[in-house]
Motif scaffolding. Sequence first.
Motif, PDB file in Angstrom:
ATOM      1  N   THR A 343       0.849  -1.183   0.000  1.00 11.12           N
ATOM      2  CA  THR A 343       0.000   0.000   0.000  1.00 11.12           C
ATOM      3  C   THR A 343       0.889   1.239   0.000  1.00 11.12           C
ATOM      4  O   THR A 343       1.896   1.287   0.706  1.00 11.12           O
ATOM      5  N   GLN A 348      -3.168   4.879   0.857  1.00 10.10           N
ATOM      6  CA  GLN A 348      -3.714   4.829   2.212  1.00 10.10           C
ATOM      7  C   GLN A 348      -4.523   6.082   2.525  1.00 10.10           C
ATOM      8  O   GLN A 348      -5.624   5.998   3.098  1.00 10.10           O
ATOM      9  N   ASP A 352      -8.488   6.194   3.285  1.00  5.08           N
ATOM     10  CA  ASP A 352      -8.909   6.765   4.574  1.00  5.08           C
ATOM     11  C   ASP A 352     -10.046   7.759   4.375  1.00  5.08           C
ATOM     12  O   ASP A 352     -11.026   7.776   5.128  1.00  5.08           O
ATOM     13  N   GLN A 421      -5.264  -1.000  -2.817  1.00  4.64           N
ATOM     14  CA  GLN A 421      -5.031  -0.033  -1.746  1.00  4.64           C
ATOM     15  C   GLN A 421      -6.223  -0.091  -0.794  1.00  4.64           C
ATOM     16  O   GLN A 421      -7.368  -0.220  -1.243  1.00  4.64           O
ATOM     17  N   SER A 423      -8.009   0.669   3.500  1.00  9.56           N
ATOM     18  CA  SER A 423      -8.035   1.323   4.803  1.00  9.56           C
ATOM     19  C   SER A 423      -8.981   0.556   5.722  1.00  9.56           C
ATOM     20  O   SER A 423      -9.900  -0.114   5.262  1.00  9.56           O
ATOM     21  N   LYS A 504       2.419   7.047   6.375  1.00  8.86           N
ATOM     22  CA  LYS A 504       1.933   5.719   5.990  1.00  8.86           C
ATOM     23  C   LYS A 504       2.046   4.731   7.154  1.00  8.86           C
ATOM     24  O   LYS A 504       2.995   4.775   7.935  1.00  8.86           O
ATOM     25  N   ARG A 507       0.050  -1.782   6.771  1.00 10.43           N
ATOM     26  CA  ARG A 507      -1.266  -2.406   6.622  1.00 10.43           C
ATOM     27  C   ARG A 507      -1.210  -3.759   5.934  1.00 10.43           C
ATOM     28  O   ARG A 507      -2.128  -4.564   6.065  1.00 10.43           O
TER      29      ARG A 507
END
Length: 582
Positions: A343, A348, A352, A421, A423, A504, A507
């Motif tokens: 990611t 990110q 988000d 990608q 969140s 970052k 994740r």
Amino acid sequence: MNLRKRFIAYIVSFVMILTMFGQVPVAKAANEVTIDILQINDFHGSLQESGKNVGAAKLVNAIKQAKENNPNTIVLSAGDNFNGSAVSNLLYGEPVAKMMKEAGFMFSAVGNHEFDWGLDKIEKWEELSGVPFLAANIYDKNTNEPVTWADPYSIVDVDGIKLGIIGLATPETAYKTKPQNVEGIEFKNPVEVAKELVPKVKKEADIIILLTHLGGFQDKETKKITGEVADLAYVDGVDAVIAGHTHQRIAGFVNNVPIVQGYKYGRALGKISFIVDKDKKEIIKKEASLDLLYREERKATLKDDEATKKIVDEYTKKVGPILNEVIGKTITNLDHNRYDYTTSTLGQWTTDVMKKLENADIAVTNGGGLRTNIPVGDITVGKMYEVMPFDNVLSSFEMTGAQIKEIFEHGIENKEIGSVQFSGVKVEYIKGAEKGNKVVKMTLDSGEEVDLNKTYKVVTNDFMASGGDGYTIFKEAKALGETVAIRDALIQAVKEAKELNYTKEERLIVKEQKQEVKEEKVQQVKVKEPKNTIVYTVKKGDALYKIGRKYNVKWQKIAKFNSLKNPNLIFPGQQLSIPVAN
């Protein structure tokens, strides 16, 4: 003597200039003709000069230079012409169409991004540019005939030599544009279509050129060309192949067939040259080369074509008040590379914003939907159009944990589409594992582990929601509706923050495969089976919930019955005891 030296120096300089322009006059027999085919691909609305992008005005100048040096020059595009820059996007490709008309493009292949704004735009571009689209393998599903808005091929006469130009689109278009925009359309196998069509066109033409939006790659050292375009070179009767889609620099031969791809964004001109015997209608010599316009020494020889500059300036001025608005700034780089298989900072931050706006548990977006980094400094509306040139909107779903796992199984380490990608969740996976056996554990930001049988709210973009990039699992989930344009949401987020200082997180977490293999061996120790059980051997792509569905047993019961420490982790060849009803 000095006069003689000056004369020689003049001649050398003259030849060097002509060489840079891609055409050195050579003596040829009266019955010979030199035909040059120039091409661009994946221009993506790159109208303005910036960095390696030479801009439309210098690109058209280079094209006009080539035509002056050899009047027997035709110019083709391999597709993906319009979508990609703010100036072009805000005006739905109109300035690019005007540029193509000024440059004198003859035909264009149909790229996957030609469908981004709907079919009606394709006809409008042809009307504005005077450049017909060619597509032999795009079929109407209702009639099983080639679509009516593009011709399969065309025959053109260049100084007595007939060129048969056949258009081919990539079958990847079915999932690399919004699928709903290509409903009712079938993208047939380009090699099979070419095998069928080339002999027919050969009856009318002396030279066969395949104008395609099909990808390829060329090794820098060996110069070997691979990919779909290489396969086309083995179709009997093909004399040249023009490639696109993969944004590569390609100039070489496969099966003695010249293949070119002119990089991307108008940075290079691909060129195929034929010297042809006019009497026998036979090719005497053929060449494949690239004119790398972005290199400083070549760029220095180019001027802005005044007519094209006027087009770009007028359209830029028209949208200037929108694009130049500074909406905030960032004090950290928001970097992004979808092929890093992780990611990115930009990915990110983007997800988000999506997650917060929809109050979702998890947000996901495809790596290819983000096109460039956001460097430290002021952020303009124009920059946000560069970051996200596609007009995607937020699309929310109710999904089971098992369906969410499928998203990551498809999106992690995907060499074709790049990394997903996301969140709201941390994902642990086994590096290099096959699809279906990658994901080990998913943990929400709350610390709760994702339950494969429980439902969660997931927000994505409408491209993925409709199966784009192969994320077909969304079609099996419960849709909750669509809301705002993602680009608008990101712009609003920058405005509200005023100054971004984004860092970052980790994740996507790699798990050591050795540890998991030990666990697998423990699980495969044979035990005496109780009554009313069957032994099931795990196959590639299996998941516990799928096995449970097959035998009408809850996956939690199977996990408990087999003392599985991690129900997300099962392996091909592993034996499981399935408790079945009497």
